[in-house]
Design a protein around this motif. Structure first.
Motif, mmCIF file in Angstrom:
data_model
loop_
_atom_site.group_PDB
_atom_site.id
_atom_site.type_symbol
_atom_site.label_atom_id
_atom_site.label_comp_id
_atom_site.label_asym_id
_atom_site.label_seq_id
_atom_site.Cartn_x
_atom_site.Cartn_y
_atom_site.Cartn_z
ATOM 1 N N LYS A 55 54.572 2.220 -10.794
ATOM 2 C CA LYS A 55 53.388 3.211 -11.016
ATOM 3 C C LYS A 55 53.021 3.107 -12.324
ATOM 4 N N LEU A 56 53.415 2.199 -13.229
ATOM 5 C CA LEU A 56 52.854 1.781 -14.662
ATOM 6 C C LEU A 56 51.477 1.145 -14.375
ATOM 7 N N PRO A 57 50.362 1.767 -15.135
ATOM 8 C CA PRO A 57 49.186 0.735 -15.088
ATOM 9 C C PRO A 57 49.472 -0.745 -15.275
ATOM 10 N N VAL A 58 50.157 -1.101 -16.535
ATOM 11 C CA VAL A 58 50.430 -2.415 -16.956
ATOM 12 C C VAL A 58 50.982 -3.269 -15.815
ATOM 13 N N THR A 59 51.975 -2.512 -14.907
ATOM 14 C CA THR A 59 52.646 -3.143 -13.770
ATOM 15 C C THR A 59 51.596 -3.463 -12.784
ATOM 16 N N LYS A 63 50.518 -7.368 -11.623
ATOM 17 C CA LYS A 63 50.790 -7.503 -9.921
ATOM 18 C C LYS A 63 49.492 -8.082 -9.326
ATOM 19 N N GLU A 64 48.322 -7.817 -10.147
ATOM 20 C CA GLU A 64 46.795 -8.337 -9.557
ATOM 21 C C GLU A 64 46.920 -9.681 -9.964
ATOM 22 N N ARG A 65 47.561 -9.968 -11.240
ATOM 23 C CA ARG A 65 47.510 -11.508 -11.815
ATOM 24 C C ARG A 65 48.604 -12.536 -10.892
ATOM 25 N N GLY A 66 49.544 -11.751 -10.154
ATOM 26 C CA GLY A 66 50.531 -12.637 -9.519
ATOM 27 C C GLY A 66 51.706 -12.709 -10.139
ATOM 28 N N CYS A 85 60.910 -10.965 -14.497
ATOM 29 C CA CYS A 85 59.504 -11.456 -14.309
ATOM 30 C C CYS A 85 59.235 -12.705 -13.433
ATOM 31 N N THR A 86 58.559 -12.525 -12.323
ATOM 32 C CA THR A 86 58.271 -13.685 -11.488
ATOM 33 C C THR A 86 57.006 -13.933 -11.453
ATOM 34 N N THR A 91 48.910 -17.883 -10.051
ATOM 35 C CA THR A 91 48.562 -17.047 -11.089
ATOM 36 C C THR A 91 47.653 -17.750 -12.233
ATOM 37 N N PRO A 92 46.460 -17.542 -12.566
ATOM 38 C CA PRO A 92 45.821 -18.287 -13.471
ATOM 39 C C PRO A 92 46.228 -18.003 -14.725
#
Length: 158
Positions: A55-59, A63-66, A85-86, A91-92
């Motif tokens: 639920k954390l914004p940083v997570t 996630k949006e970056r892969g 971390c995977t 991921t760009p």
């Protein structure tokens, strides 16, 4: 931010933060460690922690970056657990950018947004980080030149 969120989730769900478990432990004068050992059998600490971390914004940004994260609890003295971390092959890469120092304007609260003027005259919105206040100096990453146009209105200093 991720570390703070993971630490908070860990302290929320650990056996030592559970009142009944600690009462049983202290009630036996620490002779019986069964409540501490059995807590993990009845409570899925890993799932609860990962739900909070998710639920954390940083997570969400990761996630949006892969990039996915998963907390693994300590299972023995040789397996200390930690954050897994995977990174997806898609991921760009992040291009290193320039940073600049910004003073948080008076009257700006924790979590509030304010505008700063970049060296090229463009404006950028900045959010006050948690725990920071008006008058504090923070470092912000400047966007790449192609993405710097947010507004053409002149910035008024306060």
């Amino acid at each position: 931010e991720l570390a703070n969120g993971a630490n908070k989730a860990q302290s929320d769900y650990s056996a030592t933060s559970n009142g009944p478990v600690m009462c049983l432990l202290f009630g036996t004068c620490g002779v019986c460690f069964c409540p501490l050992m059995c807590y993990g059998c009845f409570v899925d600490v890993e799932e609860k922690m990962n739900t909070d971390i998710e639920k954390l914004p940083v997570t969400q940004t990761l996630k949006e970056r892969g990039i996915s994260v998963h907390f693994l609890p300590k299972t023995s003295k040789f397996d200390m657990g930690g954050m897994d971390c995977t990174i997806s092959a898609q991921t760009p890469a992040v291009q290193a950018g320039q940073t600049m120092q910004v003073v948080i304007p008076a009257g700006t609260a924790d979590g509030a947004a304010f505008l700063v003027q970049l060296p090229d005259g463009q404006q950028m919105q900045v959010t006050v980080p948690t725990g920071r206040k008006a008058g504090d100096t923070i470092t912000v990453a400047m966007p790449p030149p192609a993405q710097q146009s947010m507004s053409s209105e002149p910035y008024e200093s306060i």
